[in-house]
Motif scaffolding. Structure first.
Motif, PDB file in Angstrom:
ATOM      1  N   THR A   1      -2.508   7.235   5.230  1.00 23.70           N
ATOM      2  CA  THR A   1      -1.487   8.171   5.715  1.00 23.70           C
ATOM      3  C   THR A   1      -1.529   9.508   4.997  1.00 23.70           C
ATOM      4  OG1 THR A   1       0.174   7.362   4.144  1.00 23.70           O
ATOM      5  CG2 THR A   1       0.014   6.234   6.264  1.00 23.70           C
ATOM      6  N   LYS A   2      -2.408   9.680   4.017  1.00 22.15           N
ATOM      7  CA  LYS A   2      -2.435  10.891   3.202  1.00 22.15           C
ATOM      8  C   LYS A   2      -3.517  11.844   3.682  1.00 22.15           C
ATOM      9  CE  LYS A   2      -1.038   8.389  -0.994  1.00 22.15           C
ATOM     10  NZ  LYS A   2      -1.402   8.092  -2.401  1.00 22.15           N
ATOM     11  N   ASN A   3      -3.292  13.117   3.443  1.00 20.00           N
ATOM     12  CA  ASN A   3      -4.343  14.097   3.663  1.00 20.00           C
ATOM     13  C   ASN A   3      -5.227  14.176   2.413  1.00 20.00           C
ATOM     14  OD1 ASN A   3      -2.857  15.639   1.781  1.00 20.00           O
ATOM     15  ND2 ASN A   3      -1.727  16.685   3.413  1.00 20.00           N
ATOM     16  N   ASP A   4      -6.253  15.002   2.468  1.00 18.98           N
ATOM     17  CA  ASP A   4      -7.204  15.062   1.350  1.00 18.98           C
ATOM     18  C   ASP A   4      -6.531  15.507   0.052  1.00 18.98           C
ATOM     19  OD1 ASP A   4      -9.214  14.243   3.018  1.00 18.98           O
ATOM     20  OD2 ASP A   4      -9.911  16.271   3.486  1.00 18.98           O
ATOM     21  N   ARG A   5      -5.569  16.406   0.125  1.00 16.61           N
ATOM     22  CA  ARG A   5      -4.903  16.884  -1.094  1.00 16.61           C
ATOM     23  C   ARG A   5      -4.079  15.779  -1.735  1.00 16.61           C
ATOM     24  NH1 ARG A   5      -1.866  19.948   1.181  1.00 16.61           N
ATOM     25  NH2 ARG A   5       0.095  18.794   0.989  1.00 16.61           N
TER      26      ARG A   5
ATOM     27  N   LEU B   1      -4.407  12.616  -1.279  1.00 19.68           N
ATOM     28  CA  LEU B   1      -5.222  11.458  -1.608  1.00 19.68           C
ATOM     29  C   LEU B   1      -5.677  11.488  -3.059  1.00 19.68           C
ATOM     30  CD1 LEU B   1      -6.565   8.898  -0.445  1.00 19.68           C
ATOM     31  CD2 LEU B   1      -8.534  10.306   0.162  1.00 19.68           C
ATOM     32  N   PHE B   2      -5.965  12.678  -3.553  1.00 21.86           N
ATOM     33  CA  PHE B   2      -6.402  12.813  -4.944  1.00 21.86           C
ATOM     34  C   PHE B   2      -5.295  13.318  -5.863  1.00 21.86           C
ATOM     35  CE2 PHE B   2     -10.244  13.297  -2.350  1.00 21.86           C
ATOM     36  CZ  PHE B   2     -11.084  12.381  -2.953  1.00 21.86           C
ATOM     37  N   GLY B   3      -4.209  13.834  -5.292  1.00 20.23           N
ATOM     38  CA  GLY B   3      -3.161  14.422  -6.119  1.00 20.23           C
ATOM     39  C   GLY B   3      -1.959  13.539  -6.345  1.00 20.23           C
ATOM     40  N   THR B   4      -1.894  12.360  -5.726  1.00 22.97           N
ATOM     41  CA  THR B   4      -0.764  11.453  -5.912  1.00 22.97           C
ATOM     42  C   THR B   4      -1.273  10.094  -6.362  1.00 22.97           C
ATOM     43  OG1 THR B   4      -0.821  10.770  -3.574  1.00 22.97           O
ATOM     44  CG2 THR B   4       0.599  12.631  -4.145  1.00 22.97           C
ATOM     45  N   SER B   5      -0.365   9.264  -6.850  1.00 22.40           N
ATOM     46  CA  SER B   5      -0.742   7.914  -7.272  1.00 22.40           C
ATOM     47  C   SER B   5      -1.085   7.056  -6.057  1.00 22.40           C
ATOM     48  CB  SER B   5       0.398   7.272  -8.067  1.00 22.40           C
ATOM     49  OG  SER B   5       1.563   7.150  -7.265  1.00 22.40           O
ATOM     50  N   GLY B   6      -1.734   5.930  -6.314  1.00 21.13           N
ATOM     51  CA  GLY B   6      -2.281   5.135  -5.224  1.00 21.13           C
ATOM     52  C   GLY B   6      -1.254   4.585  -4.261  1.00 21.13           C
TER      53      GLY B   6
ATOM     54  N   PHE C   1       2.715  12.741   5.749  1.00 21.32           N
ATOM     55  CA  PHE C   1       2.232  11.737   6.691  1.00 21.32           C
ATOM     56  C   PHE C   1       1.169  12.361   7.596  1.00 21.32           C
ATOM     57  CE2 PHE C   1       2.330   9.114  10.507  1.00 21.32           C
ATOM     58  CZ  PHE C   1       2.287   7.842   9.963  1.00 21.32           C
ATOM     59  N   SER C   2      -0.085  11.909   7.422  1.00 17.38           N
ATOM     60  CA  SER C   2      -1.217  12.475   8.170  1.00 17.38           C
ATOM     61  C   SER C   2      -2.048  11.399   8.846  1.00 17.38           C
ATOM     62  CB  SER C   2      -2.110  13.289   7.208  1.00 17.38           C
ATOM     63  OG  SER C   2      -1.382  14.296   6.544  1.00 17.38           O
ATOM     64  N   LEU C   3      -1.434  10.254   9.145  1.00 15.57           N
ATOM     65  CA  LEU C   3      -2.193   9.160   9.738  1.00 15.57           C
ATOM     66  C   LEU C   3      -2.761   9.536  11.101  1.00 15.57           C
ATOM     67  CD1 LEU C   3      -3.171   6.235   9.702  1.00 15.57           C
ATOM     68  CD2 LEU C   3      -0.958   5.553  10.653  1.00 15.57           C
ATOM     69  N   VAL C   4      -1.964  10.192  11.928  1.00 14.20           N
ATOM     70  CA  VAL C   4      -2.432  10.562  13.269  1.00 14.20           C
ATOM     71  C   VAL C   4      -3.601  11.531  13.174  1.00 14.20           C
ATOM     72  CG1 VAL C   4      -1.788  11.637  15.450  1.00 14.20           C
ATOM     73  CG2 VAL C   4      -0.152  10.152  14.265  1.00 14.20           C
ATOM     74  N   ALA C   5      -3.497  12.504  12.275  1.00 14.45           N
ATOM     75  CA  ALA C   5      -4.591  13.460  12.093  1.00 14.45           C
ATOM     76  C   ALA C   5      -5.844  12.773  11.560  1.00 14.45           C
ATOM     77  CB  ALA C   5      -4.154  14.575  11.146  1.00 14.45           C
ATOM     78  N   ASN C   6      -5.656  11.823  10.647  1.00 16.85           N
ATOM     79  CA  ASN C   6      -6.810  11.105  10.108  1.00 16.85           C
ATOM     80  C   ASN C   6      -7.485  10.260  11.181  1.00 16.85           C
ATOM     81  OD1 ASN C   6      -6.344  12.159   7.555  1.00 16.85           O
ATOM     82  ND2 ASN C   6      -5.140  10.408   6.874  1.00 16.85           N
TER      83      ASN C   6
ATOM     84  N   SER D   1     -11.539  10.410   3.286  1.00 19.70           N
ATOM     85  CA  SER D   1     -10.515  10.106   4.290  1.00 19.70           C
ATOM     86  C   SER D   1     -11.115   9.375   5.488  1.00 19.70           C
ATOM     87  CB  SER D   1      -9.837  11.400   4.751  1.00 19.70           C
ATOM     88  OG  SER D   1     -10.773  12.286   5.352  1.00 19.70           O
ATOM     89  N   LEU D   2     -12.362   9.707   5.844  1.00 17.47           N
ATOM     90  CA  LEU D   2     -13.027   8.996   6.928  1.00 17.47           C
ATOM     91  C   LEU D   2     -13.259   7.530   6.561  1.00 17.47           C
ATOM     92  CD1 LEU D   2     -15.722  11.651   7.954  1.00 17.47           C
ATOM     93  CD2 LEU D   2     -13.686  11.015   9.258  1.00 17.47           C
ATOM     94  N   VAL D   3     -13.695   7.304   5.329  1.00 18.06           N
ATOM     95  CA  VAL D   3     -13.978   5.936   4.882  1.00 18.06           C
ATOM     96  C   VAL D   3     -12.699   5.112   4.845  1.00 18.06           C
ATOM     97  CG1 VAL D   3     -14.768   4.553   2.930  1.00 18.06           C
ATOM     98  CG2 VAL D   3     -16.019   6.613   3.586  1.00 18.06           C
ATOM     99  N   ILE D   4     -11.621   5.677   4.313  1.00 21.49           N
ATOM    100  CA  ILE D   4     -10.375   4.920   4.161  1.00 21.49           C
ATOM    101  C   ILE D   4      -9.757   4.618   5.527  1.00 21.49           C
ATOM    102  CG2 ILE D   4      -8.005   5.070   3.299  1.00 21.49           C
ATOM    103  CD1 ILE D   4      -9.134   6.619   0.908  1.00 21.49           C
ATOM    104  N   THR D   5      -9.656   5.626   6.366  1.00 22.75           N
ATOM    105  CA  THR D   5      -9.052   5.405   7.686  1.00 22.75           C
ATOM    106  C   THR D   5      -9.931   4.516   8.551  1.00 22.75           C
ATOM    107  OG1 THR D   5      -8.099   7.632   7.506  1.00 22.75           O
ATOM    108  CG2 THR D   5      -8.004   6.559   9.654  1.00 22.75           C
TER     109      THR D   5
END
Length: 307
Positions: free
Chosen positions: A62-66, A68-73, A79-84, A273-277
């Motif tokens: 559900t995270k964007n690239d920023r 994904l690396f800037g917050t805890s796991g 919310f960027s699930l639709v975009a991903n 983000s491609l790998v995770i989604t």
């Protein structure tokens, strides 16, 4: 005016068969509660250990690239699930959808054919007597003990000789062989198909093929679906076989395709983000298969307890 009360009598202990009184030990009940608490605690720990990676995958998708690396796991960001999802399905002219369709082909078609072959073979081992039957069945059981990775090189050499390397048949044909499925099919045939029913069908003039297809196969439906689920899961997760047999990325199953994306994440972090989604979407068919078909394999697992 005084009220006389009789002193309460001590609790009576149950009588043993011989007439003697046996005291009820509170310690036995305490031990049972402690044992139950320990078992439930272990189950909770196992469930947490199993669900934690899936939870992380859902949150990360559900995270964007920023974020994904800037917050805890396990913390949410924007919310960027639709975009991903849109990025995954449209990346490189929709190659992920091609991989997903390949996985459906390998798993559904291959597993259905393999399951039908296993059920027919197990039925034959159970209902027919022929020379060398038990020795042949022992050889089938021996195949269960052989790891799949050990036979990948011989299968690759055979596929090379047959000219099916880097084709759909390179994964579909090996999927037909399932020794464990044959073993399960024989067990189900022994428990689900009475010999008296088959004899009655033969007396009425039914041939062997019609007896199997019209009478035995419907009785073996729970076993069929149980074997299909095992085969489907194995085919969907068949990574090493696809890695050995396939070179054309248009033939990749989804797990191999996501692996190829993951192999370039060190040089191109935007692939994360491609790998995770993509990994999240790849899990959905397995969950859907078990949820939709659970009533069949549940009945198969419990049938032996009620017969």
């Amino acid at each position: 005016m005084s009220i006389l009360t009789r002193p309460s009598s001590p609790p009576r202990t149950p009588a043993a068969p011989g007439g003697t009184r046996v005291a009820v030990r509170p310690r036995a009940r305490t031990d049972a509660l402690l044992s139950k608490a320990v078992v439930n605690g272990l189950l909770i720990v196992a469930a947490f250990y199993t669900l934690m990676p899936v939870t992380w995958l859902v949150v990360a998708a559900t995270k964007n690239d920023r974020d994904l690396f800037g917050t805890s796991g396990f913390s949410f960001g924007d919310f960027s699930l639709v975009a991903n999802l849109h990025h995954v399905f449209t990346f490189n002219d929709g190659i992920y959808l091609r991989w997903f369709g390949n996985s459906i082909l390998y798993s559904v078609v291959g597993s259905a054919a393999s399951t039908l072959l296993c059920v027919a073979t197990g039925y034959a081992f159970d209902k027919y007597d022929f020379k060398g039957k038990e020795k042949l069945f022992g050889a089938v059981l021996g195949g269960v003990l052989v790891p799949t990775t050990v036979i990948q090189l011989p299968m690759y050499l055979l596929a090379t000789e047959a000219g099916v390397v880097n084709t759909y048949w390179a994964l579909l044909l090996p999927a037909l062989v399932n020794p464990f499925g044959v073993y399960l099919a024989r067990v189900f045939s022994e428990g689900y198909v009475p010999n008296e029913v088959l004899e009655a069908a033969r007396v009425d003039g039914a041939g062997e093929l019609r007896t199997f297809a019209g009478i035995a196969l419907p009785m073996l439906a729970p076993g069929f679906m149980t074997i299909f689920l095992f085969s489907f899961t194995s085919s969907w997760n068949n990574f090493f076989g696809a890695l050995v047999m396939l070179n054309d990325e248009k033939l990749y199953p989804v797990n191999l395709g996501v692996f190829m994306w993951n192999s370039v994440t060190q040089q191109q972090p935007e692939y994360y983000s491609l790998v995770i989604t993509g990994s999240l979407v790849a899990v959905v068919p397995l969950i859907a298969a078990f949820v939709c078909l659970q009533r069949f394999w549940r009945s198969g697992l419990t049938a032996g307890a009620v017969k």
